[in-house]
Design a protein around this motif. Structure first.
Motif, PDB file in Angstrom:
ATOM      1  N   VAL A  18       0.843  -1.203   0.000  1.00  9.99           N
ATOM      2  CA  VAL A  18       0.000   0.000   0.000  1.00  9.99           C
ATOM      3  C   VAL A  18       0.873   1.246   0.000  1.00  9.99           C
ATOM      4  CG1 VAL A  18      -1.673   1.341   1.332  1.00  9.99           C
ATOM      5  CG2 VAL A  18      -1.972  -1.117   1.078  1.00  9.99           C
ATOM      6  N   TYR A  19       1.887   1.267   0.856  1.00 10.72           N
ATOM      7  CA  TYR A  19       2.791   2.423   0.891  1.00 10.72           C
ATOM      8  C   TYR A  19       3.556   2.583  -0.418  1.00 10.72           C
ATOM      9  CZ  TYR A  19       2.210   3.430   5.856  1.00 10.72           C
ATOM     10  OH  TYR A  19       1.697   3.792   7.070  1.00 10.72           O
ATOM     11  N   ALA A  20       3.956   1.480  -1.031  1.00  9.53           N
ATOM     12  CA  ALA A  20       4.763   1.548  -2.248  1.00  9.53           C
ATOM     13  C   ALA A  20       3.932   1.878  -3.489  1.00  9.53           C
ATOM     14  CB  ALA A  20       5.486   0.219  -2.467  1.00  9.53           C
ATOM     15  N   LEU A  21       2.721   1.346  -3.575  1.00  7.05           N
ATOM     16  CA  LEU A  21       1.942   1.486  -4.799  1.00  7.05           C
ATOM     17  C   LEU A  21       0.944   2.646  -4.778  1.00  7.05           C
ATOM     18  CD1 LEU A  21       1.203  -2.287  -5.503  1.00  7.05           C
ATOM     19  CD2 LEU A  21       2.989  -0.847  -6.511  1.00  7.05           C
ATOM     20  N   ALA A  22       0.502   3.059  -3.594  1.00  5.56           N
ATOM     21  CA  ALA A  22      -0.519   4.111  -3.535  1.00  5.56           C
ATOM     22  C   ALA A  22      -0.257   5.087  -2.387  1.00  5.56           C
ATOM     23  CB  ALA A  22      -1.895   3.472  -3.385  1.00  5.56           C
ATOM     24  N   GLY A  28      -4.151  10.765   1.601  1.00  8.67           N
ATOM     25  CA  GLY A  28      -5.521  11.280   1.565  1.00  8.67           C
ATOM     26  C   GLY A  28      -6.404  10.631   2.621  1.00  8.67           C
ATOM     27  N   MET A  29      -6.244   9.337   2.809  1.00 10.13           N
ATOM     28  CA  MET A  29      -7.014   8.644   3.840  1.00 10.13           C
ATOM     29  C   MET A  29      -6.612   9.119   5.230  1.00 10.13           C
ATOM     30  SD  MET A  29      -9.281   6.759   2.498  1.00 10.13           S
ATOM     31  CE  MET A  29      -9.756   5.798   3.900  1.00 10.13           C
ATOM     32  N   ALA A  30      -5.330   9.354   5.441  1.00 10.83           N
ATOM     33  CA  ALA A  30      -4.868   9.831   6.744  1.00 10.83           C
ATOM     34  C   ALA A  30      -5.444  11.220   7.052  1.00 10.83           C
ATOM     35  CB  ALA A  30      -3.339   9.866   6.779  1.00 10.83           C
ATOM     36  N   PRO A  34      -9.480  12.077  10.692  1.00 13.57           N
ATOM     37  CA  PRO A  34      -9.982  12.900  11.811  1.00 13.57           C
ATOM     38  C   PRO A  34     -11.430  13.359  11.657  1.00 13.57           C
ATOM     39  CG  PRO A  34      -7.807  13.634  11.162  1.00 13.57           C
ATOM     40  CD  PRO A  34      -8.261  12.641  10.130  1.00 13.57           C
ATOM     41  N   SER A  35     -11.944  13.397  10.436  1.00 15.01           N
ATOM     42  CA  SER A  35     -13.314  13.850  10.229  1.00 15.01           C
ATOM     43  C   SER A  35     -14.344  12.729  10.393  1.00 15.01           C
ATOM     44  CB  SER A  35     -13.457  14.475   8.840  1.00 15.01           C
ATOM     45  OG  SER A  35     -13.289  13.493   7.841  1.00 15.01           O
TER      46      SER A  35
END
Length: 61
Positions: A18-22, A28-30, A34-35
Motif C-alpha cells: 500500500v505504501y509503495a503502490l498508492a 488522503g485517507m490519513a 480525523p473527520s
C-alpha cells in the motif's frame, strides 16, 4: 506461533505494498480520518476483526 508469525509477515507485505503502490491515496485517507466519527471507526474495526476471525475459523476449521 508459526501461524501468527506468518500472518504478521503477510500483514507487513500488504501494508508495504500500500505504501509503495498508492502513497497519495494513503496520505488522503490519513487526512480524512480525523473527520470520521470515533464510533464509526470503532464499528468498522470491530467488523473487520470479526470478518478476520470468521475467515480464520472457516479456513482452519
Amino acid at each position: 506461533m508459526q501461524d501468527f508469525l506468518t500472518g504478521l509477515a503477510f500483514f507487513l507485505i500488504i501494508e508495504g505494498l500500500v505504501y509503495a503502490l498508492a502513497p497519495r491515496f494513503l496520505v488522503g485517507m490519513a487526512k480524512l480520518l480525523p473527520s470520521i466519527p470515533e464510533w464509526q471507526l470503532r464499528a468498522f474495526g470491530l467488523a473487520a476483526a470479526a470478518l478476520g476471525v470468521g475467515g480464520v475459523w472457516l479456513l482452519r476449521g
